[in-house]
Motif scaffolding. Sequence first.
Motif, PDB file in Angstrom:
ATOM      1  N   GLY A 116     -39.930 -10.824  26.599  1.00  0.00           N
ATOM      2  CA  GLY A 116     -39.761 -11.542  25.348  1.00  0.00           C
ATOM      3  C   GLY A 116     -38.538 -12.434  25.416  1.00  0.00           C
ATOM      4  O   GLY A 116     -37.892 -12.559  26.463  1.00  0.00           O
ATOM      5  N   PRO A 117     -38.161 -13.048  24.292  1.00  0.00           N
ATOM      6  CA  PRO A 117     -37.049 -14.011  24.275  1.00  0.00           C
ATOM      7  C   PRO A 117     -35.689 -13.420  24.649  1.00  0.00           C
ATOM      8  O   PRO A 117     -34.784 -14.168  25.029  1.00  0.00           O
TER       9      PRO A 117
ATOM     10  N   THR B   9     -28.507  -6.422   3.505  1.00  0.00           N
ATOM     11  CA  THR B   9     -29.401  -7.023   4.487  1.00  0.00           C
ATOM     12  C   THR B   9     -28.940  -6.662   5.897  1.00  0.00           C
ATOM     13  O   THR B   9     -27.783  -6.325   6.124  1.00  0.00           O
ATOM     14  N   HIS B  10     -29.866  -6.737   6.851  1.00  0.00           N
ATOM     15  CA  HIS B  10     -29.495  -6.757   8.258  1.00  0.00           C
ATOM     16  C   HIS B  10     -28.903  -8.125   8.573  1.00  0.00           C
ATOM     17  O   HIS B  10     -29.218  -9.134   7.918  1.00  0.00           O
ATOM     18  N   GLY B  11     -28.069  -8.182   9.602  1.00  0.00           N
ATOM     19  CA  GLY B  11     -27.517  -9.442  10.066  1.00  0.00           C
ATOM     20  C   GLY B  11     -27.151  -9.328  11.529  1.00  0.00           C
ATOM     21  O   GLY B  11     -27.353  -8.281  12.151  1.00  0.00           O
ATOM     22  N   PHE B  12     -26.564 -10.404  12.079  1.00  0.00           N
ATOM     23  CA  PHE B  12     -26.188 -10.401  13.488  1.00  0.00           C
ATOM     24  C   PHE B  12     -24.868 -11.108  13.706  1.00  0.00           C
ATOM     25  O   PHE B  12     -24.473 -11.985  12.933  1.00  0.00           O
ATOM     26  N   LEU B  13     -24.197 -10.693  14.780  1.00  0.00           N
ATOM     27  CA  LEU B  13     -22.942 -11.313  15.185  1.00  0.00           C
ATOM     28  C   LEU B  13     -23.075 -11.765  16.639  1.00  0.00           C
ATOM     29  O   LEU B  13     -23.682 -11.068  17.463  1.00  0.00           O
ATOM     30  N   ALA B  14     -22.524 -12.930  16.943  1.00  0.00           N
ATOM     31  CA  ALA B  14     -22.589 -13.501  18.289  1.00  0.00           C
ATOM     32  C   ALA B  14     -21.399 -14.434  18.457  1.00  0.00           C
ATOM     33  O   ALA B  14     -20.606 -14.634  17.531  1.00  0.00           O
ATOM     34  N   ARG B  15     -21.298 -15.026  19.636  1.00  0.00           N
ATOM     35  CA  ARG B  15     -20.191 -15.945  19.888  1.00  0.00           C
ATOM     36  C   ARG B  15     -20.580 -17.395  19.628  1.00  0.00           C
ATOM     37  O   ARG B  15     -19.751 -18.291  19.852  1.00  0.00           O
ATOM     38  N   GLY B  16     -21.805 -17.634  19.168  1.00  0.00           N
ATOM     39  CA  GLY B  16     -22.206 -18.992  18.880  1.00  0.00           C
ATOM     40  C   GLY B  16     -23.490 -19.063  18.093  1.00  0.00           C
ATOM     41  O   GLY B  16     -24.242 -18.090  17.965  1.00  0.00           O
ATOM     42  N   VAL B  17     -23.764 -20.253  17.566  1.00  0.00           N
ATOM     43  CA  VAL B  17     -24.905 -20.464  16.684  1.00  0.00           C
ATOM     44  C   VAL B  17     -26.229 -20.275  17.413  1.00  0.00           C
ATOM     45  O   VAL B  17     -27.180 -19.705  16.860  1.00  0.00           O
ATOM     46  N   ASP B  18     -26.328 -20.754  18.660  1.00  0.00           N
ATOM     47  CA  ASP B  18     -27.599 -20.646  19.384  1.00  0.00           C
ATOM     48  C   ASP B  18     -28.079 -19.198  19.467  1.00  0.00           C
ATOM     49  O   ASP B  18     -29.272 -18.917  19.304  1.00  0.00           O
ATOM     50  N   ASP B  19     -27.144 -18.270  19.708  1.00  0.00           N
ATOM     51  CA  ASP B  19     -27.527 -16.862  19.826  1.00  0.00           C
ATOM     52  C   ASP B  19     -27.986 -16.289  18.487  1.00  0.00           C
ATOM     53  O   ASP B  19     -28.894 -15.452  18.436  1.00  0.00           O
ATOM     54  N   LEU B  20     -27.353 -16.712  17.408  1.00  0.00           N
ATOM     55  CA  LEU B  20     -27.771 -16.230  16.086  1.00  0.00           C
ATOM     56  C   LEU B  20     -29.182 -16.730  15.759  1.00  0.00           C
ATOM     57  O   LEU B  20     -30.004 -15.990  15.226  1.00  0.00           O
ATOM     58  N   GLU B  21     -29.444 -17.982  16.096  1.00  0.00           N
ATOM     59  CA  GLU B  21     -30.777 -18.529  15.834  1.00  0.00           C
ATOM     60  C   GLU B  21     -31.830 -17.825  16.695  1.00  0.00           C
ATOM     61  O   GLU B  21     -32.930 -17.517  16.229  1.00  0.00           O
ATOM     62  N   LEU B  22     -31.481 -17.558  17.953  1.00  0.00           N
ATOM     63  CA  LEU B  22     -32.394 -16.822  18.825  1.00  0.00           C
ATOM     64  C   LEU B  22     -32.685 -15.435  18.269  1.00  0.00           C
ATOM     65  O   LEU B  22     -33.844 -14.999  18.217  1.00  0.00           O
ATOM     66  N   ALA B  23     -31.636 -14.742  17.825  1.00  0.00           N
ATOM     67  CA  ALA B  23     -31.822 -13.396  17.278  1.00  0.00           C
ATOM     68  C   ALA B  23     -32.716 -13.416  16.049  1.00  0.00           C
ATOM     69  O   ALA B  23     -33.636 -12.606  15.916  1.00  0.00           O
ATOM     70  N   LEU B  24     -32.454 -14.356  15.147  1.00  0.00           N
ATOM     71  CA  LEU B  24     -33.248 -14.391  13.916  1.00  0.00           C
ATOM     72  C   LEU B  24     -34.704 -14.712  14.210  1.00  0.00           C
ATOM     73  O   LEU B  24     -35.608 -14.209  13.536  1.00  0.00           O
ATOM     74  N   SER B  25     -34.957 -15.524  15.238  1.00  0.00           N
ATOM     75  CA  SER B  25     -36.343 -15.833  15.585  1.00  0.00           C
ATOM     76  C   SER B  25     -37.097 -14.592  16.032  1.00  0.00           C
ATOM     77  O   SER B  25     -38.320 -14.485  15.863  1.00  0.00           O
ATOM     78  N   VAL B  26     -36.385 -13.637  16.607  1.00  0.00           N
ATOM     79  CA  VAL B  26     -36.991 -12.389  17.069  1.00  0.00           C
ATOM     80  C   VAL B  26     -37.316 -11.461  15.905  1.00  0.00           C
ATOM     81  O   VAL B  26     -38.350 -10.778  15.899  1.00  0.00           O
TER      82      VAL B  26
END
Length: 460
Positions: free
Chosen positions: A67-68, A210-227
């Motif tokens: 997967g992604p 809500t659930h949420g996510f933490l990362a070092r940049g926007v691309d990773d947050l967008e990738l996580a949310l897409s999953v």
Amino acid sequence: MTSICDLTATALSRAIAKDELSSREVVEAHLERIAHQDVQLAAFVTVDADGARRGAQICDAAPAPIGPLHGVPVGIKDLTDTAGLATTCGSVLFRDHVPAEDDLVVARLRRAGAIILGKTNTPEFGFGAVCTNKLCGPTRNPFNPALTSGGSSGGSAVAVATGMVPLAHGTDFGGSVRTPASFCDVASIRPTPGRIPSHRRPLGWDMLATHGFLARGVDDLELALSVFAGGDVHDPLSMGVVNDERPVAIRPRIAVTTDFGVAPVARDVRARFAAACAALAVVADVVPSAPHCGGAIETFRTLRGAHIANSYGELLKARRAELTPTVIWNIEAGAKLSAEDYLNAERRRTGIYRSFRELFSHTDFLVAPAASVLPWPNEISDVTAIDGAALETPIDYLAVTFIVSLVGFPVLTLPAPRAENELPFGIQITAPPGCESRLFAFGRVIENELGFSHRWPKLP
């Protein structure tokens, strides 16, 4: 030479998919980073090295990417169930609790090919300004280990900030991904409630947490949310989330507010926020403005108190001596509320929501500080005053974030540019429900062009 642990989740997934790295190499590098740094920082309650290695073996043996997030290590906040891996909720009461099933958010992670490296630290049941409990902690701020990493997703924030994992899960009720993100110089997303389903939530229409996510940049947050995005029939909120894919204006209009007109905010934060707004003016039309938030603090206190008393009241009666003082205070704060108190709070909340909607009829984004104070010493368990002015309750320092929780709008947090000797500080960027893609698009612009981006702490 770039270390494996310096790579983002997006870069790692691409490298593994191209056979430039194996999942086993990636997992071992992150386990080694944890072994070197977590003794000092206490970001993890539990590290599942054996399970992670088994997961890496499965990924490396697969004929194609699962997967992604194929082979990418992640951390899970220790409030969320992981099958076969202890979920303590930061409490001695659940020290030996090993769930039989994954929470839906964890199950979707695994289906996307992610590898669970371990469980990140949290205050007991997520209640606390300092990320510590009787099992683990305090989770120390990597930019100054004497200071707090923030509650309650501090373990996830520190794990990401230091490269122990590229991506970590969190939860956010009143600011629990946003405050640690601000304190630890990382990015976070608190999406529209229901965007990430929670199929076991007892109060199905509750949108405060809500659930949420933490990362070092926007691309990773967008990738996580897409999953994770996608409805689940057992979560009524998830069935009504609508995407708003309209593009961001070339020069968006941004409303900025330091305090929503009601939130206590420290002088040093006000100064840092003013500098951040000046930087934003390079790419956007910045206008001081805010929705009407009269009564918001009292409203959140009431709703939060009622929810906590309903969820944990019986536990207080049966196991009071084993609970932390912070948890006891939180439960007792809601115990005397009446139905009229609750419904009056919901009435005020509706008015605040409509004021937000009115603001967004002529504004693209609303920007505010992601925390009302800068990190403070771990020995101080609660924020009881700001700039010498006493707060009425220990949760009032969260007003600058919990006001957005009240109305259920999605929020992206990014680190603000800072001098070398300054502590991290973040801004929260709010958009209307369903507009996460627009948040990510704008966040990517200011991350790349204006330096609203993660900087590495100087650790051994």
